[in-house]
Design a protein around this motif. Structure first.
Motif, short mmCIF file in Angstrom:
data_model
loop_
_atom_site.label_atom_id
_atom_site.label_comp_id
_atom_site.label_asym_id
_atom_site.label_seq_id
_atom_site.Cartn_x
_atom_site.Cartn_y
_atom_site.Cartn_z
N GLU A 177 2.61 -2.70 -10.85
CA GLU A 177 1.24 -2.60 -11.34
C GLU A 177 0.35 -2.06 -10.23
O GLU A 177 0.35 -2.57 -9.11
CB GLU A 177 0.74 -3.97 -11.78
CG GLU A 177 -0.67 -3.96 -12.31
CD GLU A 177 -1.16 -5.35 -12.72
OE1 GLU A 177 -0.42 -6.33 -12.49
OE2 GLU A 177 -2.27 -5.43 -13.24
N TRP A 178 -0.42 -1.01 -10.55
CA TRP A 178 -1.40 -0.50 -9.60
C TRP A 178 -2.58 -1.45 -9.57
O TRP A 178 -3.03 -1.93 -10.60
CB TRP A 178 -1.92 0.88 -10.02
CG TRP A 178 -0.94 1.98 -9.86
CD1 TRP A 178 -0.34 2.69 -10.84
CD2 TRP A 178 -0.43 2.52 -8.63
NE1 TRP A 178 0.51 3.62 -10.31
CE2 TRP A 178 0.47 3.54 -8.95
CE3 TRP A 178 -0.65 2.23 -7.28
CZ2 TRP A 178 1.15 4.28 -7.99
CZ3 TRP A 178 0.02 2.96 -6.33
CH2 TRP A 178 0.91 3.97 -6.68
N THR A 207 0.85 -1.18 0.00
CA THR A 207 0.00 0.00 0.00
C THR A 207 0.89 1.23 0.00
O THR A 207 1.79 1.34 0.84
CB THR A 207 -0.91 0.02 1.24
OG1 THR A 207 -1.71 -1.16 1.23
CG2 THR A 207 -1.82 1.23 1.23
N GLU A 217 -6.91 5.44 -9.15
CA GLU A 217 -6.49 6.64 -8.42
C GLU A 217 -7.69 7.26 -7.71
O GLU A 217 -8.77 7.38 -8.29
CB GLU A 217 -5.87 7.63 -9.41
CG GLU A 217 -5.22 8.80 -8.72
CD GLU A 217 -4.45 9.65 -9.71
OE1 GLU A 217 -4.33 9.26 -10.88
OE2 GLU A 217 -3.95 10.70 -9.29
N ASP A 243 -5.43 -0.61 -7.45
CA ASP A 243 -6.57 0.30 -7.28
C ASP A 243 -6.52 1.41 -8.32
O ASP A 243 -5.46 1.76 -8.83
CB ASP A 243 -6.51 0.98 -5.90
CG ASP A 243 -6.66 0.01 -4.77
OD1 ASP A 243 -7.22 -1.06 -5.00
OD2 ASP A 243 -6.23 0.34 -3.66
N ASN A 255 -0.55 9.24 -3.88
CA ASN A 255 -1.18 7.92 -3.94
C ASN A 255 -1.48 7.32 -2.56
O ASN A 255 -1.32 6.12 -2.37
CB ASN A 255 -0.28 6.96 -4.73
CG ASN A 255 -0.12 7.39 -6.15
OD1 ASN A 255 -1.09 7.52 -6.87
ND2 ASN A 255 1.11 7.64 -6.56
N ARG A 297 -3.21 3.73 -1.80
CA ARG A 297 -3.42 3.03 -3.07
C ARG A 297 -2.60 1.76 -3.07
O ARG A 297 -1.43 1.74 -2.72
CB ARG A 297 -2.99 3.95 -4.21
CG ARG A 297 -3.61 3.58 -5.51
CD ARG A 297 -3.46 4.70 -6.51
NE ARG A 297 -3.78 4.17 -7.82
CZ ARG A 297 -3.38 4.68 -8.94
NH1 ARG A 297 -2.66 5.77 -8.94
NH2 ARG A 297 -3.70 4.12 -10.08
N ARG A 298 -3.20 0.64 -3.49
CA ARG A 298 -2.53 -0.66 -3.45
C ARG A 298 -1.86 -0.95 -4.80
O ARG A 298 -2.36 -0.56 -5.85
CB ARG A 298 -3.52 -1.75 -3.10
CG ARG A 298 -3.96 -1.65 -1.63
CD ARG A 298 -5.04 -2.63 -1.34
NE ARG A 298 -6.29 -2.03 -1.69
CZ ARG A 298 -7.24 -1.62 -0.87
NH1 ARG A 298 -7.22 -1.77 0.24
NH2 ARG A 298 -8.31 -1.04 -1.20
N PHE A 299 -0.71 -1.66 -4.70
CA PHE A 299 0.02 -2.00 -5.91
C PHE A 299 0.82 -3.27 -5.70
O PHE A 299 1.00 -3.73 -4.58
CB PHE A 299 0.96 -0.85 -6.32
CG PHE A 299 2.05 -0.55 -5.33
CD1 PHE A 299 3.31 -1.11 -5.46
CD2 PHE A 299 1.82 0.30 -4.26
CE1 PHE A 299 4.31 -0.83 -4.55
CE2 PHE A 299 2.82 0.59 -3.34
CZ PHE A 299 4.07 0.01 -3.49
#
Length: 168
Positions: free
Chosen positions: A53-54, A27, A58, A56, A33, A36-38
């Motif tokens: 890679e995202w 996260t 934005e 979630d 961001n 935001r999870r990636f």
């Protein structure tokens, strides 16, 4: 950055990087961001395959600001809680040392009990505050997701109306 527990969400979005390894699920807490999870390659920057890679979409800027504000308050609450725990621990240690000197302990016992109780109440308040702030952040996340869905449906309806209008 993120906790180490595995949950259904992480399993659902499990990815493999270009190296063939299971990508890290993290996260972000950067200004742009927040929350935001990636996924990214688990190797260090030097040996990484560069996979990123995202997961979630934005979030709106206002939501990011509110989440960051809540996180700042939560972090401050954690610091205060830890300070209270340290004071409590030091008082416990002082209590154990004073037990060797019975007369001094008898004189200080009431003061220590009152202070220990006061610290315990403050610690309980800080932990309750932490739970409330975490719940607020969770509710805000749900509202943002609902709003995002409403916007997507609105755009889809607008697109259909425009296409129908152009066909006439």
């Amino acid at each position: 950055m993120s906790d180490l527990s595995v949950n259904a969400y992480e399993i659902q979005y499990a990815r493999r990087c270009h190296c063939g390894l299971i990508a890290l699920y993290l996260t972000a807490w950067s200004d742009a961001n927040a929350r935001r999870r990636f996924c990214k390659c688990p190797r260090s920057k030097v040996s990484s395959c560069g996979y990123f890679e995202w997961i979630d979409e934005e979030l709106p800027r206002r939501a990011v600001m509110v989440i960051k504000d809540l996180k700042t308050k939560l972090d401050a609450a954690k610091v205060e809680r830890n300070n209270l725990r340290n004071k409590f621990y030091l008082m416990e240690q002082a209590t154990m040392v004073q037990r060797g000197s019975k007369n001094l302990f008898d004189e200080m016992e009431d003061v220590m009990t009152v202070e220990r109780h006061s610290l315990k109440m403050k610690l309980d308040e800080m932990e309750q505050f932490q739970l409330v702030e975490a719940e607020k952040a969770s509710k805000l996340e749900v509202k943002v997701k609902k709003m995002r869905n409403i916007i997507l449906v609105s755009w889809a309806l607008l697109f259909v109306l425009v296409v129908v209008g152009m066909m006439k």
